[in-house]
Design an enzyme around this catalytic site. Structure first.
Site, short mmCIF file in Angstrom:
data_model
loop_
_atom_site.label_atom_id
_atom_site.label_comp_id
_atom_site.label_asym_id
_atom_site.label_seq_id
_atom_site.Cartn_x
_atom_site.Cartn_y
_atom_site.Cartn_z
N SER A 291 69.64 -37.96 -78.53
CA SER A 291 68.96 -37.26 -77.44
C SER A 291 67.71 -38.00 -77.02
CB SER A 291 68.59 -35.84 -77.88
OG SER A 291 67.86 -35.18 -76.85
N LYS A 346 73.88 -31.53 -82.30
CA LYS A 346 73.57 -32.05 -80.95
C LYS A 346 74.07 -31.08 -79.90
CE LYS A 346 72.24 -35.03 -77.80
NZ LYS A 346 72.91 -34.71 -76.57
N HIS A 349 71.61 -28.34 -79.86
CA HIS A 349 70.44 -28.88 -79.17
C HIS A 349 70.60 -28.75 -77.67
CE1 HIS A 349 68.50 -32.16 -76.94
NE2 HIS A 349 67.55 -32.19 -77.86
N ASN A 350 71.75 -29.17 -77.17
CA ASN A 350 71.98 -29.11 -75.73
C ASN A 350 72.07 -27.67 -75.23
OD1 ASN A 350 72.08 -31.85 -76.01
ND2 ASN A 350 74.01 -32.12 -74.91
N GLU A 353 68.67 -26.45 -74.94
CA GLU A 353 68.14 -27.13 -73.74
C GLU A 353 68.58 -26.42 -72.46
OE1 GLU A 353 69.61 -31.11 -71.54
OE2 GLU A 353 68.93 -31.41 -73.61
#
Length: 628
Positions: A291, A346, A349-350, A353
């Site tokens: 990222s 990940k 994480h996204n 986000e």
């Protein structure tokens, strides 16, 4: 002139002697040049100080100059710190090769425990690991193999072979390549050749950056052959079938112990499958989230590798070297866990986000349309929020966007209000359903993008229903204060939702995820870095549920009323606030000791005989009622 470096017990002498014999060079052991005072200290278990080492290193530096003038030599020397290596570097860098023999603390400690006839006390090993500083220009070789294989690996890497390869020269691939090459990694890059579409991409990239000394290929076989075994190959291609396709092409070209690293946004279930398939060919596989976007890739991203611990240990020097650094200077890269755990976090994480971006979009609309504030006023308001513990990368770029003009007009007003998503947000929602974990804010952020994408439908509906939006509040200052507090509360809930799903995955898949460490590698380099994330590093040392931490309980206890106020006023005035409202609903459901789900269970049993549990009976028993 060759220096074989590493902590005691890595086999510097054994490997150095083999290498010297192979290259017909004299061999020297740096320990033989210690003054007697140093030997006495080491024998008694006392680690040497820098002042102890200084005269010893200066003697070696002079000898190195003499040895090189007489045709070269191989020197076994710990050379733990960069300043030690500078003292030893009394000849031009192109005439000096450093080979770093590395291994785990446990392996070397075991070796030292069986060592006889040497003056080093094994207890000093811990201090040596603490002193060891990475040598980025060194040839890195793992000692977890026979001395003969170590020798062959060294000879291969000392030839024109490169140490690392990248497949896919898109924006991320190119910037990661620049990052690695700038950090002295000998690199090969590959990009497919498609006539009229992708021609000479890798070769043109190499030609554009001649000082980086990168080798470029459009022939996969030549690319693989350019690297010293065991090979380390990073895939930076589009997730999905493209990854499977390139793996299928690579597999017959690779040998045992070669390593493929998937650095794209792949689905963690695909990563699990690929890991199992490649293991049948004795090929290692790492699925890693990366990222930070274009800037992060070049200057230092957050990196989240999952897969084999042994494979990670081998490439850790490469990945940790190019990663962003946290507040303490430690790499924002860590071993996440087995299988597809790296790609799983990940994905989360996204998802976090997605919701963070949607929250800021909702804040923007309430301030601009609900309160009638000008873009510069909003930017100044958000700058004030940064001083109230709400600073984040996404808040910073939102402020910049509010000030970007084109021909004297706000560029934002010229951008079509239809958002898209590449898959990771949707995958998060699918994973939540699979795991049985609530994901309110993230799922609603995905749905908000889906609604925005239906521009024609929304325009037609607006004509049918007319203008619903109304001014929100006459008391502007009071609403802005409540909005700041509500935004803060919603962000806490959003992060808790994401980490709770990681906790559920860790339990069900037996991954043993470390949430404090995950938070730490997200404090820099990645898109969701923020003050809150930095605080979470310590929060997760006390609890594995964010909403259970005393500091969070206090914050949400004080702010949840403001969040409810903002959501109520926004909806009453005709403004959609899907993630603000979702955060409020999640929080109310989360703290509700007695929910209405008993009605759901009664309904399910009524029409489907699904049974239910009773509060007045053991929970091990199930009941069914004939309702009519």
């Amino acid at each position: 002139m060759i220096i074989v470096m590493g902590v005691s017990g890595t086999g510097k002498t054994t490997v150095g002697q083999l290498l010297a014999k192979e290259m017909a060079l004299p061999f020297f052991d740096a320990d033989d040049f210690h003054p007697e005072s140093n030997i006495e200290k080491l024998s008694s278990g006392q680690p040497l100080t820098d002042s102890d080492r200084k005269p010893w290193l200066e003697i070696l530096g002079k000898e190195i100059k003499n040895w090189e003038a007489n045709g070269g030599a191989v020197l076994a020397c710990s050379a733990l710190k960069e300043k030690y290596r500078k003292t030893l570097s009394t000849i031009p860098s192109e005439q000096l090769t450093i080979i770093h023999l590395s291994g785990t603390f446990e392996l070397i400690k075991k070796r030292l425990s069986h060592r006889k006839g040497h003056f080093l006390d094994p207890s000093i090993l811990k201090s040596q690991f603490e002193d060891l500083e990475a040598c980025h220009s060194a040839i890195q070789v793992s000692i977890d193999q026979t001395p003969e294989k170590i020798l062959q690996e060294i000879l291969s890497k000392m030839s024109n072979k490169t140490a690392f390869g990248i497949i896919g020269m898109g924006v991320m691939g190119q910037n990661l390549a620049i990052n690695m090459a700038n950090n002295k990694v000998r690199l090969s890059v590959f990009n497919r050749h498609v006539a009229g579409k992708e021609e000479d991409v890798a070769k043109n990239f190499v030609a554009k950056h001649p000082a980086l000394n990168i080798q470029g290929f459009d022939d996969l076989s030549e690319f693989v052959d350019s690297m010293a075994p065991p090979r380390n190959i990073l895939l930076m291609v589009q997730a999905g079938t493209a990854v499977d396709s390139i793996i299928d092409e690579l597999t017959p070209l690779l040998g045992p112990d070669d390593l493929i690293i998937d650095g794209g946004n792949s689905n963690y279930l695909d990563t699990n499958r690929r890991d199992q398939a490649l293991a049948l060919h004795d090929i290692n596989f790492i699925g890693t989230g990366i990222s930070g976007g274009e800037e992060g890739a070049r200057k230092g991203p957050s990196i989240m590798p999952g897969g084999s611990r042994t494979a990670y240990n081998r490439i850790a020097p490469f990945l940790e070297n190019i990663a962003a650094k946290d507040a303490n200077g430690k790499a924002c890269c860590t071993y996440v866990g087995p299988e597809g755990s790296g790609h799983f976090i990940k994905m989360v994480h996204n998802g976090i986000e997605y919701a963070e971006m949607q929250l800021l979009a909702e804040v923007y609309e309430l301030l601009r349309n609900g309160l009638g504030m000008k873009p510069e006023e909003i930017a100044k308001t958000l700058e004030h929020w940064k001083t109230k513990g709400l600073d984040s990368y996404l808040l910073e770029i939102t402020i910049n966007i509010l000030r970007k003009e084109e021909n004297g007009e706000l560029l934002l007003d010229k951008i079509l209000d239809a958002a898209s998503q590449k898959g990771t947000g949707g995958w998060s929602t699918e994973a939540a359903i699979r795991l049985g974990s609530p994901l309110n804010t993230i799922a609603d952020a995905v749905m908000a993008r889906n609604i925005s994408a239906q521009k024609e439908t929304r325009t037609a509906a607006n004509e049918l229903y007319g203008q619903i939006k109304q001014p929100i509040s006459k008391d502007r200052d009071s609403f802005i204060q409540a909005l700041m507090e509500g935004y803060s509360a919603a962000r806490i809930v959003n992060h808790a939702v994401g980490f709770d799903m990681m906790k559920e995955a860790s339990t069900q898949y037996d991954w043993s995820l470390d949430f404090s460490e995950i938070s730490r590698i997200w404090t820099n380099g990645c898109i969701i870095r923020s003050e809150l994330m930095s605080a979470m590093v310590n929060f997760f040392k006390d609890t594995d549920r964010l909403l259970f931490h005393p500091a969070i309980v206090k914050s949400l206890g004080e702010q949840q009323a403001s969040l409810a106020q903002v959501v109520g006023q926004a909806l009453a005035s005709g403004y959609p606030v899907p993630v603000l409202a979702s955060a409020m609903n999640f929080f109310l459901g989360y703290v509700n000791g007695q929910s209405s789900a008993n009605m759901l269970q009664a309904q399910r049993d009524y029409f489907g005989a699904h049974t239910y549990k009773r509060v007045d009976q053991p929970l091990t028993e199930s009941f069914h009622t004939e309702w009519t």
